[in-house]
Write a protein that holds these residues in place. Structure first.
Motif, PDB file in Angstrom:
ATOM      1  N   ALA B 279       0.827  -1.221   0.000  1.00  0.00           N
ATOM      2  CA  ALA B 279       0.000   0.000   0.000  1.00  0.00           C
ATOM      3  C   ALA B 279       0.859   1.269   0.000  1.00  0.00           C
ATOM      4  O   ALA B 279       0.332   2.374  -0.179  1.00  0.00           O
ATOM      5  N   HIS B 280       2.174   1.109   0.132  1.00  0.00           N
ATOM      6  CA  HIS B 280       3.048   2.304   0.054  1.00  0.00           C
ATOM      7  C   HIS B 280       2.940   2.972  -1.311  1.00  0.00           C
ATOM      8  O   HIS B 280       3.333   4.132  -1.480  1.00  0.00           O
ATOM      9  N   LEU B 281       2.400   2.237  -2.277  1.00  0.00           N
ATOM     10  CA  LEU B 281       2.336   2.761  -3.642  1.00  0.00           C
ATOM     11  C   LEU B 281       1.233   3.797  -3.846  1.00  0.00           C
ATOM     12  O   LEU B 281       1.223   4.496  -4.861  1.00  0.00           O
ATOM     13  N   SER B 309      -0.788   6.270   2.057  1.00  0.00           N
ATOM     14  CA  SER B 309      -0.337   5.089   2.811  1.00  0.00           C
ATOM     15  C   SER B 309      -0.233   5.349   4.313  1.00  0.00           C
ATOM     16  O   SER B 309      -0.298   4.419   5.103  1.00  0.00           O
ATOM     17  N   ARG B 310      -0.089   6.621   4.700  1.00  0.00           N
ATOM     18  CA  ARG B 310      -0.013   6.877   6.151  1.00  0.00           C
ATOM     19  C   ARG B 310      -1.317   6.470   6.848  1.00  0.00           C
ATOM     20  O   ARG B 310      -1.311   6.077   8.013  1.00  0.00           O
ATOM     21  N   GLU B 311      -2.441   6.545   6.102  1.00  0.00           N
ATOM     22  CA  GLU B 311      -3.721   6.146   6.688  1.00  0.00           C
ATOM     23  C   GLU B 311      -3.737   4.647   6.964  1.00  0.00           C
ATOM     24  O   GLU B 311      -4.275   4.195   7.972  1.00  0.00           O
ATOM     25  N   PHE B 312      -3.150   3.887   6.041  1.00  0.00           N
ATOM     26  CA  PHE B 312      -3.106   2.435   6.240  1.00  0.00           C
ATOM     27  C   PHE B 312      -2.038   2.068   7.271  1.00  0.00           C
ATOM     28  O   PHE B 312      -2.229   1.148   8.063  1.00  0.00           O
ATOM     29  N   GLY B 355      -4.171  -7.143   4.906  1.00  0.00           N
ATOM     30  CA  GLY B 355      -4.128  -6.058   3.925  1.00  0.00           C
ATOM     31  C   GLY B 355      -4.758  -4.812   4.457  1.00  0.00           C
ATOM     32  O   GLY B 355      -4.774  -4.633   5.659  1.00  0.00           O
ATOM     33  N   PRO B 356      -5.291  -3.911   3.647  1.00  0.00           N
ATOM     34  CA  PRO B 356      -5.312  -3.978   2.195  1.00  0.00           C
ATOM     35  C   PRO B 356      -3.925  -3.796   1.575  1.00  0.00           C
ATOM     36  O   PRO B 356      -3.138  -2.986   2.046  1.00  0.00           O
ATOM     37  N   GLU B 357      -3.713  -4.560   0.526  1.00  0.00           N
ATOM     38  CA  GLU B 357      -2.541  -4.345  -0.298  1.00  0.00           C
ATOM     39  C   GLU B 357      -2.874  -3.243  -1.306  1.00  0.00           C
ATOM     40  O   GLU B 357      -4.018  -2.816  -1.427  1.00  0.00           O
ATOM     41  N   TYR B 358      -1.855  -2.856  -2.072  1.00  0.00           N
ATOM     42  CA  TYR B 358      -2.075  -1.780  -3.038  1.00  0.00           C
ATOM     43  C   TYR B 358      -3.251  -2.082  -3.968  1.00  0.00           C
ATOM     44  O   TYR B 358      -4.117  -1.222  -4.195  1.00  0.00           O
ATOM     45  N   GLU B 359      -3.268  -3.292  -4.527  1.00  0.00           N
ATOM     46  CA  GLU B 359      -4.304  -3.613  -5.512  1.00  0.00           C
ATOM     47  C   GLU B 359      -5.706  -3.443  -4.930  1.00  0.00           C
ATOM     48  O   GLU B 359      -6.634  -3.018  -5.616  1.00  0.00           O
ATOM     49  N   THR B 360      -5.844  -3.803  -3.661  1.00  0.00           N
ATOM     50  CA  THR B 360      -7.148  -3.693  -3.013  1.00  0.00           C
ATOM     51  C   THR B 360      -7.455  -2.240  -2.687  1.00  0.00           C
ATOM     52  O   THR B 360      -8.577  -1.767  -2.896  1.00  0.00           O
ATOM     53  N   ALA B 361      -6.450  -1.545  -2.169  1.00  0.00           N
ATOM     54  CA  ALA B 361      -6.668  -0.129  -1.820  1.00  0.00           C
ATOM     55  C   ALA B 361      -7.030   0.687  -3.059  1.00  0.00           C
ATOM     56  O   ALA B 361      -7.857   1.611  -3.008  1.00  0.00           O
TER      57      ALA B 361
END
Lengths: 127, 710
Positions: B279-281, B309-312, B355-361
């Motif tokens: 999710a850093h992306l 990404s700071r929210e995650f 997660g969420p991972e990037y794709e999900t976010a």
């Protein structure tokens, strides 16, 4: 917390502590198999040994590294899967590994080296 | 538990040799046949392991006419010779293949969790599942005693966050041994829709929960449930650093430790995988106009700041060894603990969400304008436990929201759901409907390709418009990057064998940002090298992330930084250290090339793999609507002038869009020509006989299929 304290200014670089440690745990007299290691390129020498800071505990994926009642960080050989992540996170480079051995190893403040040090450069202390 | 044993098979436990067991496990849940199959030298030489073994076994198991729901369709899960080593980060991957309900061709998914390594160490190089069971079953592999069982499973809940945990507790020897059991499962949605996944568990000793990693793409969960399989369970308790029996343990350890130290030193300033995972992306993609928003219309919006990404990072529990396999110091699989869903059957119950991972976010966040990170977490949770692929869900919901915006859908057609952008209540309700098997969720769960047909036929919608905005190719939904401004990435997505997934090639920065591959030849070379290099991970049981989501400090100074040469050398070293076989960076590509071309021919055999299957929807290539064009008018006008040689002055937006479209579509076709040629294929995308011979993939059964197309 029980910890092996070092006094580099007293160390005479005789390496007896390394012999004591590796002989005790690996039955071999080899500095690289010792939990305490003396680097005598400098004066006074660098005495590198675990300070029980616990940074490795959180990094272990199998929870094989725990802290005992005396505050000493211990590795369970039955749980350790030899990934060496603990070696990489150790801030003092005191988690040891010897490539080919299955598990990392470290000082457990047993005090064996304190007894054999001829210069009183080591002590088990409570911090 | 009310469970009957329907079939039992005992096998001899024996140590692995240099990464291989030299046998695979075949289980037919219909006929209840369980047997071992030998792994031949030919299989190892030509197919290596992992995806290679999966596809080889599946090729023998299916017919040309096999559909996803036929009994002979298989689910194959393989691990690869490097899989399961605990020394090198990212070494615990399983590769799942099946004939996909979405695409009709083989789909392959690379997934973490402990099931793969444990099944390998239980004694098998691959697991091949076939048949359709008369009643719900569990397949249990006891790697400690050497027993495989097919057992009835009448009582369990299907949803993964419950089932995985229940089965781990049931099959573990004791409470302190949960970590030795792993489960593959899906969820209730897999009974009803096609955009589904499989969950591979690992027991998190610190959190004391079953974590779930997804074999996400292509509807594997639906095939699983069609077969009547509720779960696969494996138990293996003997893991040690040398269980994979490498020939050179010291080199393996040394290479692994080097990367551990690199990650420890560099991750905080590079990708921050420890803190936030992929999710850093989010903000990077938003900054570069690459984050999909409103069904891939835009790549950037101020609102996306709320998904920074700071929210995650704030939601993820920090300081855990979050690896999906032991020894992965990249630790990217983050989790939200004690999350309380606000909707659905688990409303108010604290759960652990992976997660969420990037794709999900991106897919379930920005692409549908869900701007509250907690809503994204909730969609993520329900997708996982119901067995729904977050990527296909996000892209499918984005599609129906755009259809709603354009009046193709309305409340009457959606069963009362207001599918306006950002209506997360409606998105969640679609998900719950998929699980309950009712309502408009059933339509959305068919995926974008089938929805396009339904909306055109039943609602009289403009088929061309649906084709342009429906982000699927080959029947699979696009994953979550904007490819409009990167021709190479348009190829990276749409030429990918299984459908538009970024795991073959991610070239956007190389192409669009850094302009390192300006010519068709350069792009074709990249679209040869990177898909081949990345295929290798799937042959070995490895994860892609430790290759280039951490880089050596001096990587930028190397000749080919995009390839991360030092890490390529690491892979060569660990392959040799485990298998004892010769390897260099050329042989590495050749191993992949054999399997890649085999998969291509497999697609052709099943009715896909044609040039027409490699065409993207225009939304992936350029602006479909005037709104899109106008939003980036300066960029598009500049391109008209500088690249196409047309003065935009005095032209209507429609005229400018038309010229842009013709140019871009032509560029794409030229790219396809260049890539096919580089890959050794004809202009129709058929591997030539000469090429197959050169790479050593000229097996008679392969040539027989290819000859039909030449």
């Amino acid at each position: 917390m029980k910890v092996l304290k070092t006094y580099p200014e007293k160390c005479i670089s005789c390496h007896v502590c390394e012999t004591t440690c590796s002989s005790l745990y690996f039955k071999e007299d080899k500095a690289e198999l010792s939990c305490i290691q003396i680097h005598d390129e400098t004066n006074p020498p660098v005495m590198n040994v675990c300070n029980q800071c616990q940074a490795c505990v959180a990094a272990c994926p199998t929870c094989a590294i725990t802290v005992n009642k005396q505050g000493v960080v211990m590795i369970s050989r039955s749980l350790c899967i030899g990934c060496l992540m603990c070696v990489a996170v150790c801030p003092t480079d005191s988690m040891r590994t010897a490539f080919g051995k299955h598990n990392p190893f470290k000082c457990i403040a047993c005090g064996a080296c304190v007894k054999t040090c001829p210069a009183d450069a080591l002590a088990i202390v409570e911090e | 538990m009310n469970r009957k044993v329907l079939a039992e098979y005992r096998y001899t436990l024996k140590p692995i040799e240099k990464g291989y067991n030299r046998r695979t496990l075949y289980v037919n849940v219909g006929t209840k046949e369980i047997k071992e199959k030998p792994v031949t030298d030919m299989m190892i030489d030509k197919f290596v392991g992992g995806k290679g073994f999966d596809l080889y076994l599946m090729w023998q198991g299916v017919k040309d006419s096999t559909k996803w729901n036929d009994p002979e369709n298989e689910i194959c899960i393989s691990f690869g010779p490097l899989c399961g080593n605990t020394s090198y980060p990212g070494s615990g991957k399983s590769i799942v293949t099946t004939i996909s309900p979405l695409t009709g061709i083989p789909v392959d998914c690379n997934v973490g969790g402990h099931f793969g390594p444990y099944t390998k160490f239980a004694g098998f190089d691959a697991l091949e599942l076939q048949g359709i069971a008369e009643e719900d079953v569990i397949v249990y592999i006891d790697g400690d005693t050497g027993i495989v069982k097919i057992m009835t499973a009448p009582d369990e809940k299907i949803n993964s966050h419950i089932l995985a945990e229940d089965l781990i507790k049931e099959f573990a020897d004791s409470e302190d041994k949960h970590q030795f059991v792993s489960v593959v499962s899906t969820g209730e949605a897999a009974n009803n829709v096609l955009i589904t996944c499989l969950n591979f568990s690992f027991w998190d000793k610190r959190r004391k929960v079953a974590r779930l990693k997804q074999a996400g793409r292509g509807g594997t969960g639906t095939v699983f449930r069609k077969k009547g399989i509720k779960a696969l369970v494996v138990k293996y308790s003997g893991l040690k650093v040398d269980t994979n029996n490498p020939v050179d343990l010291p080199t393996l350890q040394k290479t692994g430790l080097k990367l551990h130290k690199e990650i420890e030193a560099g991750d905080d300033t590079q990708c921050r995988m420890h803190q936030v995972g992929t999710a850093h992306l989010m903000e990077i993609m938003n900054d570069y106009d690459l984050l999909p928003i409103r069904n891939f219309k835009y790549g950037q919006m101020p609102e996306a700041e709320s998904l920074h990404s700071r929210e995650f990072t704030a939601l993820f529990t920090q300081g855990m060894a979050d690896g999906c396999w032991y020894g992965c110091s990249l630790s990217c699989c983050k989790a939200v603990d004690n999350f309380k869903p606000r909707t659905g059957p688990y409303k108010g119950q604290p759960v652990c969400v992976d997660g969420p991972e990037y794709e999900t976010a991106a897919g379930c966040g920005s692409n549908i304008c869900a701007w509250d990170p907690r809503d994204v977490v909730e969609i993520n949770f329900y997708c996982d436990t119901y067995g729904v692929d977050t990527i296909s869900f996000g892209t499918s919901v984005a599609f129906v929201m755009e259809c709603y915006e354009n009046g193709i859908l309305n409340k009457e057609r959606t069963g009362g759901l207001d599918l306006s952008w950002g209506n997360t209540d409606a998105a969640l309700e679609l998900l719950h409907q998929m699980a309950r098997g009712e309502g408009f969720g059933l339509t959305v769960g068919l995926g974008v390709r089938r929805m396009k047909k339904i909306f055109a036929e039943e609602f009289g919608a403009d088929a061309q418009f649906l084709q342009d905005i429906g982000m699927e190719a080959k029947g699979l939904e696009y994953s979550q990057y904007m490819s409009k401004e990167s021709l190479a990435q348009q190829g990276g997505y749409t030429l990918a064998l299984k459908g538009p997934q970024h795991d073959e090639a991610w070239l956007i920065f190389m192409d669009m940002v850094n302009n390192h591959i300006p010519t068709f030849k350069d792009k074709a070379e990249a679209l040869h090298y990177f898909p081949m290099f990345r295929t290798w991970f799937g042959l070995q049981g490895l994860c892609k992330l430790p290759w280039n989501d951490i880089e050596p400090a001096n990587n930028a100074q190397t000749d080919e930084p995009a390839k991360v040469p030092e890490h390529v050398a690491n892979y060569v070293d660990i392959y040799k250290a485990i298998t004892g076989k010769p390897m260099d960076k050329k042989e590495l590509i050749l191993q992949s090339e054999r399997v890649y071309n085999f998969q291509k021919v497999f697609c052709m055999r099943m009715g896909g793999g044609r040039r027409i299957d490699d065409i993207p929807p225009y939304r992936a290539v350029g602006p479909v609507t005037e709104e899109e064009y106008n939003s980036r008018a300066e960029r598009y006008d500049k391109l008209l002038k500088e690249k196409i040689g047309v003065d935009p002055e005095g032209k209507t937006v429609a005229e400018k869009m038309d010229i842009t479209r013709k140019f871009r579509e032509d560029q794409y076709q030229q790219l396809v020509d260049a890539v096919y040629e580089r890959k050794g294929w004809t202009k129709e995308g058929v591997p030539t006989l000469e090429h197959l011979k050169n790479i050593g993939m000229d097996l008679p059964e392969v040539l027989e299929v290819v000859k039909r197309f030449l």
